[in-house]
Motif scaffolding. Sequence first.
Motif, mmCIF file in Angstrom:
data_model
loop_
_atom_site.group_PDB
_atom_site.id
_atom_site.type_symbol
_atom_site.label_atom_id
_atom_site.label_comp_id
_atom_site.label_asym_id
_atom_site.label_seq_id
_atom_site.Cartn_x
_atom_site.Cartn_y
_atom_site.Cartn_z
ATOM 1 N N UNK A 207 -3.429 2.925 1.361
ATOM 2 C CA UNK A 207 -3.883 3.156 -0.015
ATOM 3 C C UNK A 207 -4.242 1.837 -0.692
ATOM 4 N N UNK A 208 -3.412 0.804 -0.483
ATOM 5 C CA UNK A 208 -3.715 -0.506 -1.062
ATOM 6 C C UNK A 208 -5.036 -1.036 -0.505
ATOM 7 N N UNK A 209 -5.258 -0.804 0.798
ATOM 8 C CA UNK A 209 -6.528 -1.224 1.405
ATOM 9 C C UNK A 209 -7.706 -0.515 0.734
ATOM 10 N N UNK A 210 -7.566 0.786 0.508
ATOM 11 C CA UNK A 210 -8.637 1.541 -0.141
ATOM 12 C C UNK A 210 -8.856 1.067 -1.575
ATOM 13 N N UNK A 211 -7.749 0.775 -2.271
ATOM 14 C CA UNK A 211 -7.871 0.303 -3.654
ATOM 15 C C UNK A 211 -8.655 -0.994 -3.713
ATOM 16 N N UNK A 233 -5.407 -5.021 -8.998
ATOM 17 C CA UNK A 233 -6.403 -6.098 -8.976
ATOM 18 C C UNK A 233 -5.856 -7.350 -9.655
ATOM 19 N N UNK A 234 -5.191 -7.159 -10.788
ATOM 20 C CA UNK A 234 -4.624 -8.295 -11.521
ATOM 21 C C UNK A 234 -3.506 -8.949 -10.732
ATOM 22 N N UNK A 235 -2.759 -8.161 -9.996
ATOM 23 C CA UNK A 235 -1.658 -8.699 -9.184
ATOM 24 C C UNK A 235 -2.199 -9.572 -8.052
ATOM 25 N N UNK A 236 -3.237 -9.115 -7.386
ATOM 26 C CA UNK A 236 -3.790 -9.846 -6.250
ATOM 27 C C UNK A 236 -4.637 -11.033 -6.684
ATOM 28 N N UNK A 237 -5.312 -10.905 -7.823
ATOM 29 C CA UNK A 237 -6.197 -11.985 -8.286
ATOM 30 C C UNK A 237 -6.177 -12.048 -9.811
ATOM 31 N N UNK A 238 -5.085 -12.549 -10.404
ATOM 32 C CA UNK A 238 -4.950 -12.547 -11.867
ATOM 33 C C UNK A 238 -5.967 -13.450 -12.569
ATOM 34 N N UNK A 346 5.257 -8.724 -6.890
ATOM 35 C CA UNK A 346 4.972 -7.292 -7.006
ATOM 36 C C UNK A 346 4.063 -7.045 -8.204
ATOM 37 N N UNK A 347 3.361 -5.905 -8.223
ATOM 38 C CA UNK A 347 2.520 -5.590 -9.382
ATOM 39 C C UNK A 347 3.373 -5.322 -10.623
#
Length: 393
Positions: A207-211, A233-238, A346-347
């Motif tokens: 699911x994370x991959x799809x997101x 998105x903000x968690x991975x690239x704030x 974590x998010x």
Amino acid sequence: MDKLTKKVDRFDWTLTLILFLFFLVSCLGIYSAQTAGQYDENFLVKQTFWYVVGAAIISITILFDSIQYRRLSWYLYGFGLLLLIGVLAAPESIAPIRNGAKSWFITPLGSIQPSEFVKTFLILALSTVATQHQEKYLEKTFKRDFWLLLKLVITTFVPIIFIMKQNDLGTSLVLLSILVGFILVSGITWKIILPIFSTGASLAVFIIYLVVQRPDILEKYLHVQEYKFNRIYAWLDPFNHSSSSGYHLLKSLSAIGSGLITGKGFGNREVYIPEGHTDFIFSVIGEEYGFVGGSIVIGLFFLLIYHLIKTALDTNDPFNTYVCTGIISMLTFHVFQNVGMTIQVLPITGIPLPFISYGGSSLMGNMFAMGIVYSIRFHHRNYMFSSSRSLSS
């Protein structure tokens, strides 16, 4: 006099000391956070009031023993479901929508969030389910283990459905963490657990991959709008979301990072953190007291978890052991998620830091759980040398 002395000796003074230290840390953090300038309320006074209310809850909760809690568990569980339904059905004048979630009742004392109490109600219900199953089926089989798993899952997902209707993902994740704790200690065979956990982990990764890579698939087949994944998105690239969903995370990272080893000192904050007195209070502590202060706070939680584990091992009552397991799972997830979201592990989910973040409902719910631990410590010695007496007697 001897009876009074015995009662004093049976009182959990260690847990009292731990909670008092949490109270001091909470007061320091909230007092500093509310000086940021955007608040008109004195959250320190309010938090002190809620701690007094929490102490009153503990003083009442300790009066009941495990037999009574087991008998009351389904009534409390049902009451919790009624509260969740009531929040959804109530008009917005009583249950307003805040930040997209309809989770609170407005009362003369302030906002009350029923789901904070449902956590402990669920723990009691799951403890009853697991204990009754173990008493009924003394011999383990694959079919019986699967039946126990099914009962635990159904009991957990009924309140989760209503909480998700409130648009409260964070609390739903807490209930899931409680369920996982029960599954791991309930004696269910790993032939059942391993495939389920492996499938769940694989599904989460997918699911994370799809997101991240193919949100159009989720939007097309599951009708999930892309904007709902902004937190991921903000968690991975704030940095690419610095003016929107990544703002809180960047401020938190800046505050904690600038605290270095020993921090800037009490009241010497320089980074403005929205909601610093609630979900991001660990960021305030990290800036003012640095790595040392953050480590002390985490150490306090380790001390609390250790004490709860010791309580679970000391009691000879399976119901009490299950209750302690549920509380440990709940608090561990809360701490891991809250601290993790402030340092980008974590998010962000809006889960408070137990006993430290400002919040009457959260504090009262946690104090209710601690009151049950006090009760276990206070009453379990009555059965310490009895191997035949059970809760159902």
